[in-house]
Every structure is written in C-alpha cells, then in structure tokens.
Design a protein around this motif. Sequence first.
Motif, PDB file in Angstrom:
ATOM      1  N   LEU A 125       0.867  -1.179   0.000  1.00 13.87           N
ATOM      2  CA  LEU A 125       0.000   0.000   0.000  1.00 13.87           C
ATOM      3  C   LEU A 125       0.898   1.221   0.000  1.00 13.87           C
ATOM      4  CD1 LEU A 125      -2.940   0.980   0.093  1.00 13.87           C
ATOM      5  CD2 LEU A 125      -2.738   1.047   2.574  1.00 13.87           C
ATOM      6  N   MET A 143     -14.534   0.810   8.387  1.00 16.54           N
ATOM      7  CA  MET A 143     -13.799   1.510   7.320  1.00 16.54           C
ATOM      8  C   MET A 143     -14.503   2.783   6.881  1.00 16.54           C
ATOM      9  SD  MET A 143     -12.433  -1.356   4.729  1.00 16.54           S
ATOM     10  CE  MET A 143     -12.318  -3.009   5.295  1.00 16.54           C
ATOM     11  N   CYS A 201     -16.793   2.935   4.485  1.00 17.56           N
ATOM     12  CA  CYS A 201     -16.946   2.940   3.029  1.00 17.56           C
ATOM     13  C   CYS A 201     -18.357   2.532   2.588  1.00 17.56           C
ATOM     14  CB  CYS A 201     -15.937   1.998   2.386  1.00 17.56           C
ATOM     15  SG  CYS A 201     -16.133   0.269   2.826  1.00 17.56           S
ATOM     16  N   VAL A 236      -9.918   4.458  -1.464  1.00 19.48           N
ATOM     17  CA  VAL A 236      -8.608   4.274  -0.846  1.00 19.48           C
ATOM     18  C   VAL A 236      -7.701   5.469  -1.148  1.00 19.48           C
ATOM     19  CG1 VAL A 236      -6.530   2.831  -0.806  1.00 19.48           C
ATOM     20  CG2 VAL A 236      -8.806   1.766  -0.806  1.00 19.48           C
ATOM     21  N   ARG A 250      -8.660   8.318   1.081  1.00 17.09           N
ATOM     22  CA  ARG A 250      -8.246   8.062   2.465  1.00 17.09           C
ATOM     23  C   ARG A 250      -6.737   8.250   2.626  1.00 17.09           C
ATOM     24  NH1 ARG A 250      -7.413   9.245   6.602  1.00 17.09           N
ATOM     25  NH2 ARG A 250      -6.847   7.825   8.253  1.00 17.09           N
ATOM     26  N   GLU A 254      -5.309   0.041   9.774  1.00 13.65           N
ATOM     27  CA  GLU A 254      -6.046   0.699   8.690  1.00 13.65           C
ATOM     28  C   GLU A 254      -5.461   0.320   7.333  1.00 13.65           C
ATOM     29  OE1 GLU A 254      -7.896   4.926   7.190  1.00 13.65           O
ATOM     30  OE2 GLU A 254      -6.469   4.973   8.850  1.00 13.65           O
ATOM     31  N   ASP A 262      -6.914  -2.906   6.497  1.00 11.62           N
ATOM     32  CA  ASP A 262      -8.316  -2.752   6.081  1.00 11.62           C
ATOM     33  C   ASP A 262      -8.409  -2.268   4.637  1.00 11.62           C
ATOM     34  OD1 ASP A 262      -9.226  -3.583   8.558  1.00 11.62           O
ATOM     35  OD2 ASP A 262      -9.627  -1.548   9.285  1.00 11.62           O
ATOM     36  N   LEU A 263      -7.615  -1.261   4.304  1.00 15.24           N
ATOM     37  CA  LEU A 263      -7.645  -0.733   2.936  1.00 15.24           C
ATOM     38  C   LEU A 263      -7.142  -1.776   1.940  1.00 15.24           C
ATOM     39  CD1 LEU A 263      -6.339   2.883   3.658  1.00 15.24           C
ATOM     40  CD2 LEU A 263      -8.710   2.177   3.222  1.00 15.24           C
TER      41      LEU A 263
END
Length: 126
Positions: free
Chosen positions: A5, A26, A28, A43, A46, A61, A64-65
């Motif tokens: 990421l 999240m 979303c 994403v 964020r 996090e 999660d993403l």
Amino acid sequence: MLFLLNDQIVDVDIPEMRLERRWRRMGCGKPHAFRAKDVVNFVHARLEQARFFVRGVDYQEACDLATLIIARTGANSLILRQAEDGSTEPQLKIIPHQVLEVYARGAANDEGSAPQIGTEPRRALS
C-alpha cells in the motif's frame, strides 16, 4: 496475502473474511457494491487525507484498505505516483509474491528487526 500500500507492506489473512468483519469500521458503506474504480477512489481519498492530516495510516487501517482492494479488484498493490503539480495518481498492480517477500524483508531489515512476514507491521522507506 502480502500487499503493498504505497510505501507500506502489510500481510492480510483471508481478505474476504476480514472485509466482512470490518467494513463498517472503514466508513466505506457496503463494499460489495463497489466497482474497482470506487475502491480505488475510496482508498486514494483516504490515503490523501492521511498524508495531509495524520502522516500516513496505521498498520490496522492499512490492512483494512488492502483488504478492500484485494477483495474487490484482485490486485496486490496500490501505489500513488506523484504528479508534477503535487497531486497523486493511484495505480493498481499485481506484483509477483516473491518480489513482495523480498520487499518485506528489506523493509524489516531497514527497521533493524528480523523479517517476520505476517506478524509485525513493516514499513518501507518513503
């Protein structure tokens, strides 16, 4: 599953299960209706928010993403490319697993710790 990421590598076990457990946290909405473009936009927004206000996302996090991207696109990386005007452009990629393992080991070595894929947060140099 290893996931890159931007400049952070994370290890997500059973992404679909994690997504099912954590999507409400999240913020979303129901991710099952998301298309790949929706996921990337969410994403990207964020990460941009975190870059300007909090200096990045924490390991949970990031997981999660990554889970959202894996489950909805099948990609194992999202990289933000810097444009000349200072904005960023997200790029989804599928990177060979062996390359991600080497990257994870290198990030762990840069931090001065033993590489333990899947147990501890690892962060690469920006």
